[in-house]
Design an enzyme around this catalytic site. Structure first.
Site, PDB file in Angstrom:
ATOM      1  N   ARG A 162       7.014 103.330 -24.442  1.00 31.71           N
ATOM      2  CA  ARG A 162       6.417 104.645 -24.739  1.00 31.71           C
ATOM      3  C   ARG A 162       6.125 105.454 -23.463  1.00 31.71           C
ATOM      4  O   ARG A 162       5.090 106.125 -23.369  1.00 31.71           O
ATOM      5  CB  ARG A 162       5.110 104.488 -25.529  1.00 31.71           C
ATOM      6  CG  ARG A 162       5.264 103.894 -26.913  1.00 31.71           C
ATOM      7  CD  ARG A 162       6.081 104.797 -27.822  1.00 31.71           C
ATOM      8  NE  ARG A 162       6.023 104.377 -29.202  1.00 31.71           N
ATOM      9  CZ  ARG A 162       6.860 103.489 -29.752  1.00 31.71           C
ATOM     10  NH1 ARG A 162       7.813 102.928 -29.043  1.00 31.71           N
ATOM     11  NH2 ARG A 162       6.753 103.187 -31.029  1.00 31.71           N
ATOM     12  N   SER A 237       2.179 106.632 -35.059  1.00 31.54           N
ATOM     13  CA  SER A 237       1.122 105.904 -34.326  1.00 31.54           C
ATOM     14  C   SER A 237       0.358 106.877 -33.442  1.00 31.54           C
ATOM     15  O   SER A 237       0.963 107.572 -32.624  1.00 31.54           O
ATOM     16  CB  SER A 237       1.727 104.836 -33.415  1.00 31.54           C
ATOM     17  OG  SER A 237       2.507 103.946 -34.151  1.00 31.54           O
ATOM     18  N   GLU A 333      -0.971 107.792 -27.924  1.00 35.76           N
ATOM     19  CA  GLU A 333       0.480 107.906 -27.744  1.00 35.76           C
ATOM     20  C   GLU A 333       0.872 109.365 -27.923  1.00 35.76           C
ATOM     21  O   GLU A 333       1.777 109.883 -27.286  1.00 35.76           O
ATOM     22  CB  GLU A 333       1.184 107.041 -28.801  1.00 35.76           C
ATOM     23  CG  GLU A 333       2.671 106.932 -28.575  1.00 35.76           C
ATOM     24  CD  GLU A 333       3.461 106.986 -29.866  1.00 35.76           C
ATOM     25  OE1 GLU A 333       3.578 108.087 -30.448  1.00 35.76           O
ATOM     26  OE2 GLU A 333       3.981 105.933 -30.276  1.00 35.76           O
TER      27      GLU A 333
END
Ligand code: FAD
Ligand code: EPU
Length: 337
Positions: A162, A237, A333
């Site tokens: 990520r 998420s 995120e």
């Protein structure tokens, strides 16, 4: 060039948050992109793809450039591989479907991820054991300041879980205009190592899955637990899964032997933030129109008219509680704007 003023972004972010852009331009050609950057209409620019990884907590006092560059081109091909250039404004999942149809392997595990092609390198999108970096060759960009084109190789992108150079030293400096991927035409390197994918294929008695089988399996899994942004506002998420070192993991594992974890290397372990949030008591909870999804505690949702600030307030409350109970920091995120 149609430049709109004080444009509502409610339909341009999957949280469905009402915020306004001072200026808004949906760009369809590289020429117009360079022109609008050169015009210096506003001293600030914000680059917007499908809006599926942003939380708007205020109006954007900038020129919002919505990336709408289209096109797919094969740039190299032999019996085994195909190299494809995809323009940044193409839809990621539509491209996955194009690959399945043409039997190009490599991104079937990344089925049904919302958003644009050009945003995929920003956080090195990943799911079910595969990340963008596994098939990535390079991307083309334009410098926001100088309008000079620059190619970034895979190594230069510094992909991690990520993460990439575009979330760090290159943040806000470049616009990705296209990406090049290398996909397989035969002998596909199928990845069915992710527990739930393996389990679902077994349940359906599929021993040697095709890339289409894998794509369909991933789609079914995702639809069973992730909320559809067209029905409930969300950005997937909200937090990254935290990575902790060996000694912190040892203490954690002794206290919570039932907690799931993934060993990343001999020194690092990844803990599912969804588990930490669920055990902190937030799963399925609703605070006004902001909430935590009932099937996936890692997903924050907007039930209707939540503001970005309300979602962010909930995120901060969750971060503090998780830290208090487990001593572990969880980081967003989603990009907070
Ligand atoms: P945006 O939200 O529009 O932008 C994201 C960031 O990239 C912003 O900082 C923006 O400024 C920047 N940006 C966008 N385009 C460009 C460009 N061309 N050049 C430079 N900067 C740019 N992600 C995963 O990795 N795995 C998943 O499994 C996953 N599942 C999801 C499920 C759901 C239901 C949802 C809603 C989201 C999910 N996501 C997942 C997150 C999201 O889909 C990805 O991060 C996606 O790549 C975001 O694309 P976007 O076009 O919507 O980006
Ligand atoms: N879990 C819980 N409770 C929950 C949710 C999860 O206990 O409410 C635990 C379960 O034990 C489960 C484990 O967490 O086995 C992992 O859950 P899941 O397989 O759903 O994956 P995740 O770690 O929650 C990550 C990505 C997703 C990606 C999936 C599949 C991150 C931050 N998220 O989620 O990506 O689709 O794996 O690979 O890495 C996104 O980035 O937006 C996203 C959806």
């Amino acid at each position: 060039m149609l430049i709109e003023e004080n444009k509502s972004l409610k339909n341009y972010n999957t949280f469905g948050i009402e915020c306004f852009a001072r200026y808004f331009f949906s760009v369809t050609s590289i020429r117009d992109l360079k022109k609008v950057l050169y015009s210096n209409l506003h001293q600030k620019q914000y680059i917007l793809g499908g809006g599926s990884n942003i939380l708007l907590i205020q109006d954007i006092d900038a020129l919002v450039i919505h990336i709408n560059l289209k096109g797919i081109k094969i740039i190299n091909e032999d019996n085994n591989y195909v190299d494809i250039r995809i323009m940044a404004g193409e839809d990621w999942h539509e491209f996955v479907k194009y690959c399945i149809k043409n039997n190009y392997g490599g991104i079937e595990n990344l089925s049904l991820i919302p958003g644009n092609i050009g945003s995929a390198p920003i956080q090195n999108i990943g799911a079910y054991g595969v990340e963008l970096k596994d098939v990535f060759l390079s991307c083309s960009t334009i410098s926001i300041k100088t309008q000079i084109e620059k190619e970034f190789s895979k190594e230069e992108c510094k992909f991690e879980y990520r993460n990439s150079i575009f979330k760090n030293e290159a943040k806000g400096k470049f616009i990705i205009t296209s990406i090049n991927l290398k996909l397989t035409k035969r002998n596909h390197k199928k990845n069915i190592s992710y527990g739930v994918v393996k389990q679902k294929l077994n349940e359906n008695n599929i021993e040697n899955p095709t890339i289409k089988d894998i794509s369909e399996t991933v789609i079914a899994i995702r639809q069973s637990k992730l909320p559809d942004p067209n029905k409930i506002g969300n950005c997937g998420s909200f937090f990254k899964n935290p990575i902790i070192d060996k000694s912190t993991f040892k203490e954690f594992n002794e206290l919570y032997p039932d907690a799931p974890y993934y060993k990343i290397s001999s020194l690092e372990y990844k803990i599912p933030a969804g588990w930490l949030i669920e055990k902190s008591g937030f799963k399925g909870k609703r605070y006004g129109d902001a909430g935590v999804h009932k099937n996936q505690a890692l997903v924050l949702v907007n039930y209707g008219n939540a503001t970005g600030k309300e979602i962010w307030q909930l995120a901060v409350t969750i971060q503090k509680k998780v830290k208090e109970i487990f001593g572990i920091d969880i980081e967003p995120e989603v990009n907070i704007i």
